[in-house]
Design an enzyme around this catalytic site. Structure first.
Site, PDB file in Angstrom:
ATOM      1  N   ASP A  73      44.528  23.427  57.869  1.00  0.00           N
ATOM      2  CA  ASP A  73      44.078  23.461  57.604  1.00  0.00           C
ATOM      3  C   ASP A  73      44.591  22.396  56.061  1.00  0.00           C
ATOM      4  OD1 ASP A  73      41.414  23.149  56.109  1.00  0.00           O
ATOM      5  OD2 ASP A  73      41.093  24.351  55.902  1.00  0.00           O
ATOM      6  N   SER A  84      44.982  30.977  52.721  1.00  0.00           N
ATOM      7  CA  SER A  84      44.700  31.116  54.109  1.00  0.00           C
ATOM      8  C   SER A  84      45.448  32.797  53.356  1.00  0.00           C
ATOM      9  CB  SER A  84      44.634  30.650  55.142  1.00  0.00           C
ATOM     10  OG  SER A  84      44.257  31.418  55.970  1.00  0.00           O
ATOM     11  N   HIS A 137      40.533  30.890  52.896  1.00  0.00           N
ATOM     12  CA  HIS A 137      40.433  31.126  53.962  1.00  0.00           C
ATOM     13  C   HIS A 137      39.720  32.961  53.849  1.00  0.00           C
ATOM     14  CE1 HIS A 137      42.367  28.042  55.759  1.00  0.00           C
ATOM     15  NE2 HIS A 137      41.226  27.131  55.604  1.00  0.00           N
TER      16      HIS A 137
END
Length: 354
Positions: free
Chosen positions: A298, A176, A202
């Site tokens: 995540d 991310s 992401h």
């Protein structure tokens, strides 16, 4: 708790107001000021320094990239680039990441109630992630919370029939905030005949294609934005398209990816948890999982499932992370076999797969 002070820089009054309204809805964020161009922003910053700047890519008088370079070369502040979904905008946003921007967000636009809420969550999360980012100088060149769903909403029930055994290794990666640079370092280290790699980074819809194309131009391996049913083959990395979940699947001895819609999982779409849990199910001990820099958790649960299924799992270490969130959560949950600095991960993966 100290609020995150944000300076919004955009030549559109409508976008400035929309962004201000979105950020004001989060109790952890304070809109310090808005500015129509970088010159006004620079004057404002003389009296008050923001924690995070949101910066339009294309503006009159001075474009966002030039202003970003000035910020990062003089007094680095976390910058979130705000871009429209165009080919030129996507390319410029990729360049901004190279110059030190920590996140890209798509400009807010009208849509369904669900779309607007997801957009609000993503924008506010990007600001929070940016506020935690570790920066380096780069030379000039109460509201409704989105439900934190598990990957069960995307993964179908496991098939009852036994699958054909395969010894082919497959590498799955999640990243991310700070991941675009981490993935460049990681992928540039692989030879042309490397094990197949499947990646969730992401990133908003539309930007992943430009990101994949940029990596494809500098790496020895092939890199592409994944399409549904793409084969997972040696010498190639597939990157999940923005706003779509990606699962690793298997038919006989053939690995492939499934691209599908669905709700946000662990506050993201694509979700690292969805990819990792599918790898645990369909690749088991033949998988290698890598979790890189990023805020939140995540991928932490999915990595634990991978480890429990016999996979080799690696977390990027704190010192080399821009934000030590996702790797830290994976470590806390007992999902990691190794914790390594970014520069060592690819070599370790190659050794394990040889």
């Amino acid at each position: 708790m100290k609020k995150i002070k944000v300076l919004i820089v955009d030549d559109s009054a409508v976008v400035r107001q929309t962004m201000a309204d979105i950020l004001a809805s989060d109790p952890q964020i304070e809109v310090m000021a808005t500015a129509a161009d970088p010159f006004i922003a620079a004057e404002r910053m003389k009296s008050d320094v923001p924690d995070v700047i949101t910066l339009d890519v294309e503006m009159p008088r001075m474009d966002g990239i030039t202003f970003l370079q000035k910020i990062m070369s003089q007094h680095p502040i976390p910058v979130v680039m705000c871009s429209t979904l165009t080919e030129n905008g996507s390319e410029t946003a990729m360049k901004a990441l190279e110059y030190g921007a920590v996140e890209i967000i798509q400009k807010p636009k009208l849509g369904t109630k669900q779309f607007l809420e997801e957009s609000r969550v993503r924008i506010c999360d990007a600001i929070k992630a940016a506020s935690q980012a570790r920066l380096r100088k780069i030379p000039a060149r109460p509201h409704a919370v989105a439900p934190k769903l598990s990957a069960d909403v995307i993964l179908e029930k496991p098939a009852s029939r036994a699958m054909i055994q395969t010894t082919e290794r497959v590498v799955v990666v999640g990243a991310s905030t700070g991941g675009t640079e981490a993935l460049r370092v990681f992928l540039e280290s692989f030879p042309a005949d490397c094990p197949p790699i499947v990646i969730v980074q992401h990133m908003p819809e539309g930007f992943t294609r430009a990101f994949a194309q940029r990596l494809d131009g500098i790496c020895r391996i092939s890199v592409k934005e994944a399409a549904d049913n793409d084969s997972v083959i040696r010498g190639r990395a597939l990157i999940a398209p923005g706003n779509r979940h990606m699962l690793l699947k298997r038919s006989g001895a053939r690995y492939y990816v499934e691209i599908k819609d669905g709700p946000l999982v662990s506050r993201h779409r694509p979700s690292v948890d969805v990819l990792f849990r599918s790898a645990a199910r369909y690749a088991g001990k033949n998988a290698v999982g890598v979790i890189m820099t990023g805020m939140g958790d995540d991928g932490a649960s999915g990595m634990r499932e991978m480890k429990d299924a016999g996979a080799m799992t690696i977390a990027q270490d704190e010192a080399s992370c821009v934000v030590f969130g996702m790797p830290n959560e994976a470590i806390k949950r007992g999902g990691t076999v190794k914790v390594l600095p970014l520069e060592s991960i690819a070599a370790d993966v190659i050794r394990h797969c040889s």
